[in-house]
Design a protein around this motif. Sequence first.
Motif, PDB file in Angstrom:
ATOM      1  N   LEU A  43       0.826  -1.210   0.000  1.00  0.00           N
ATOM      2  CA  LEU A  43       0.000   0.000   0.000  1.00  0.00           C
ATOM      3  C   LEU A  43       0.860   1.261   0.000  1.00  0.00           C
ATOM      4  CD1 LEU A  43      -2.865  -0.982   2.489  1.00  0.00           C
ATOM      5  CD2 LEU A  43      -2.898  -1.000  -0.010  1.00  0.00           C
ATOM      6  N   GLY A  44       2.094   1.121  -0.428  1.00  0.00           N
ATOM      7  CA  GLY A  44       2.965   2.288  -0.567  1.00  0.00           C
ATOM      8  C   GLY A  44       3.773   2.647   0.647  1.00  0.00           C
ATOM      9  N   GLY A  45       3.681   1.843   1.713  1.00  0.00           N
ATOM     10  CA  GLY A  45       4.438   2.132   2.918  1.00  0.00           C
ATOM     11  C   GLY A  45       5.882   1.689   2.816  1.00  0.00           C
ATOM     12  N   PRO A  46       6.747   2.165   3.718  1.00  0.00           N
ATOM     13  CA  PRO A  46       8.164   1.798   3.682  1.00  0.00           C
ATOM     14  C   PRO A  46       8.441   0.405   4.224  1.00  0.00           C
ATOM     15  CG  PRO A  46       7.752   3.215   5.560  1.00  0.00           C
ATOM     16  CD  PRO A  46       6.460   3.141   4.792  1.00  0.00           C
ATOM     17  N   GLY A  47       7.433  -0.228   4.844  1.00  0.00           N
ATOM     18  CA  GLY A  47       7.678  -1.522   5.463  1.00  0.00           C
ATOM     19  C   GLY A  47       8.460  -1.359   6.748  1.00  0.00           C
ATOM     20  N   LEU A  48       9.074  -2.455   7.186  1.00  0.00           N
ATOM     21  CA  LEU A  48       9.797  -2.435   8.446  1.00  0.00           C
ATOM     22  C   LEU A  48      10.994  -3.366   8.371  1.00  0.00           C
ATOM     23  CD1 LEU A  48       8.738  -5.376   9.666  1.00  0.00           C
ATOM     24  CD2 LEU A  48       6.712  -4.000  10.174  1.00  0.00           C
ATOM     25  N   VAL A  49      11.895  -3.200   9.311  1.00  0.00           N
ATOM     26  CA  VAL A  49      13.066  -4.064   9.362  1.00  0.00           C
ATOM     27  C   VAL A  49      12.641  -5.400   9.961  1.00  0.00           C
ATOM     28  CG1 VAL A  49      15.349  -4.423  10.352  1.00  0.00           C
ATOM     29  CG2 VAL A  49      14.671  -2.146   9.573  1.00  0.00           C
ATOM     30  N   THR A  50      12.792  -6.462   9.209  1.00  0.00           N
ATOM     31  CA  THR A  50      12.423  -7.788   9.689  1.00  0.00           C
ATOM     32  C   THR A  50      13.603  -8.513  10.313  1.00  0.00           C
ATOM     33  OG1 THR A  50      12.827  -8.708   7.492  1.00  0.00           O
ATOM     34  CG2 THR A  50      10.576  -8.018   8.006  1.00  0.00           C
ATOM     35  N   ASP A  51      14.800  -8.001  10.100  1.00  0.00           N
ATOM     36  CA  ASP A  51      15.998  -8.629  10.667  1.00  0.00           C
ATOM     37  C   ASP A  51      17.066  -7.546  10.801  1.00  0.00           C
ATOM     38  OD1 ASP A  51      18.353  -9.983  11.243  1.00  0.00           O
ATOM     39  OD2 ASP A  51      17.852 -11.701   9.982  1.00  0.00           O
ATOM     40  N   TRP A  52      17.328  -7.104  12.038  1.00  0.00           N
ATOM     41  CA  TRP A  52      18.285  -6.023  12.247  1.00  0.00           C
ATOM     42  C   TRP A  52      19.726  -6.480  12.038  1.00  0.00           C
ATOM     43  CZ3 TRP A  52      18.012  -0.970  12.297  1.00  0.00           C
ATOM     44  CH2 TRP A  52      16.779  -0.363  12.543  1.00  0.00           C
ATOM     45  N   VAL A  53      19.990  -7.766  12.172  1.00  0.00           N
ATOM     46  CA  VAL A  53      21.349  -8.259  11.955  1.00  0.00           C
ATOM     47  C   VAL A  53      21.694  -8.182  10.481  1.00  0.00           C
ATOM     48  CG1 VAL A  53      22.907 -10.234  12.152  1.00  0.00           C
ATOM     49  CG2 VAL A  53      21.259  -9.756  13.976  1.00  0.00           C
ATOM     50  N   ALA A  54      20.805  -8.699   9.640  1.00  0.00           N
ATOM     51  CA  ALA A  54      21.052  -8.720   8.200  1.00  0.00           C
ATOM     52  C   ALA A  54      20.580  -7.449   7.512  1.00  0.00           C
ATOM     53  CB  ALA A  54      20.352  -9.925   7.583  1.00  0.00           C
ATOM     54  N   GLY A  55      19.750  -6.659   8.200  1.00  0.00           N
ATOM     55  CA  GLY A  55      19.219  -5.449   7.592  1.00  0.00           C
ATOM     56  C   GLY A  55      18.109  -5.716   6.598  1.00  0.00           C
ATOM     57  N   THR A  56      17.421  -6.826   6.741  1.00  0.00           N
ATOM     58  CA  THR A  56      16.346  -7.207   5.822  1.00  0.00           C
ATOM     59  C   THR A  56      15.097  -6.366   6.073  1.00  0.00           C
ATOM     60  OG1 THR A  56      17.181  -9.466   5.855  1.00  0.00           O
ATOM     61  CG2 THR A  56      14.982  -9.125   4.941  1.00  0.00           C
ATOM     62  N   VAL A  57      14.496  -5.907   4.978  1.00  0.00           N
ATOM     63  CA  VAL A  57      13.301  -5.072   5.070  1.00  0.00           C
ATOM     64  C   VAL A  57      12.135  -5.785   4.392  1.00  0.00           C
ATOM     65  CG1 VAL A  57      12.266  -2.851   4.465  1.00  0.00           C
ATOM     66  CG2 VAL A  57      14.690  -2.980   5.055  1.00  0.00           C
ATOM     67  N   GLY A  58      10.966  -5.695   5.001  1.00  0.00           N
ATOM     68  CA  GLY A  58       9.775  -6.299   4.417  1.00  0.00           C
ATOM     69  C   GLY A  58       8.535  -5.740   5.067  1.00  0.00           C
TER      70      GLY A  58
END
Length: 468
Positions: free
Chosen positions: A391-406
């Motif tokens: 829906l156009g949002g930035p999402g969130l960090v799903t893994d702070w170690v790897a820096g994965t965003v989703g």
Amino acid sequence: MRKHLAVVLGLLSLGAFMYGAPALAAPTVNKGDVAWMSVSTLLVLMMAVPGLALFYGGLVRSKNMLSVLMQVLVTFSLIVVLWFIYGYSLAFTEGNAFFGGLDRLFLKGVFDNVAGTFSNGATFTKDVAIPEITFIAFQATFAGITCALIVGSFAERAKFSAVLLFMVIWFTFAYIPIAHMVWFWPGPDAYTDASKVDALNATAGLIWQWGALDFAGGTVVHINAGVAGLVGAYVIGKRLGYGREAMQPHNLPMTMIGASLLWVGWFGFNAGSALEANNSAALAFINTFSATACAVVLWTLTEWAVKGKPSMLGAASGAVAGLVAITPAAGNVGLVGAMVIGALSGVVCFWGVTGLKKMLKVDDSLDVFGVHGVGGILGALLTGVFNAQSLGGPGLVTDWVAGTVGSNPIVTQLWIQAKGVGITIIWSAVVAFIAYKLVDALIGLRVSEEDEREGLDITTHGETAYHS
């Protein structure tokens, strides 16, 4: 290891902050970030004094103008002092899921006067820091304005001494723990090893552990204050003559000035919550701009359709409603999502101060719950919807170690948001009720009928706002 740390990309929430675990290399302190955060702190100060004070002052009757100004100014100042003494330490150091510890009492350890060094505070980017005292000052303004907001619910009838005593109790047992639960976490630099993630998460505040998103205070500031104000309006009771006598605002131009100062200052409130002068701040900035404008337009159109005339007070209230609703979402949603949130807040908060207020049968003098409580709830829930990348949002960090965003599924994030809203409502209401009853038993909450009729300016402060 948790696969979905519900934290927005590099920015989760205003206060998700900790000087905690050091990075492998010394964090970089950028002069631009420090300058931006200093300006943002001043902007939030302007929101409270003079912005909120003038907004509230214009809405009451002339005989109570100075009393409201005093309650806002002194409440804000009192809470800032308490913040520096113990509030910051209990909110933003490691303790348990509800309260922090005592490591920073009287700001111990943030400045070594002999060595001339300052401790660093994490931002939402690894190896990027700001001086901890910069964050402390920024957060002090949030604590101060949250307590000052409550004043509007029982304006024109509460004892000045009772207001101050209530604020000390509520700040200590409601604001501080909610701030800790929503905003405290170990900071990005702590996440260096996947095997330690669960242990690190366990040190965070309870609502942060759930994964709730609150960029700049939808729960901590607006719902928290709105609920406390609503409880106060019930416990203290209605103003003398409420519903029978005219209680019109005495100076709407002053209210307009206050609303305008709030809008300008809110850019520091929301965009400053990125803790850096970066893309996140830019997103929060434009979302604050657009959502508020949408709220003004929709409130005006709604009032025009329902009442037949669009009022200046309505437009100003719409601006505040939009600012409130976008607060938790500011850096957590996309551009269109922000406009939808703003537009909906203009309609929903209009109902909050008209239909809902009648249903509740309460004298919430300046509609603190109808605007801040209702708008905060709306914004917090819709953050869970429009954060989604679909829906156009930035999402969130799903893994702070790897820096994965989703993105979490919308239903999942919405449920998380709802839990955060729910515990905030219950916690604030219970603490507020106990605090009001305790203050009433100790010194009394309400002025005498004679003093209320004459006006609090003269009877409490011995002065008047206007002279003929």
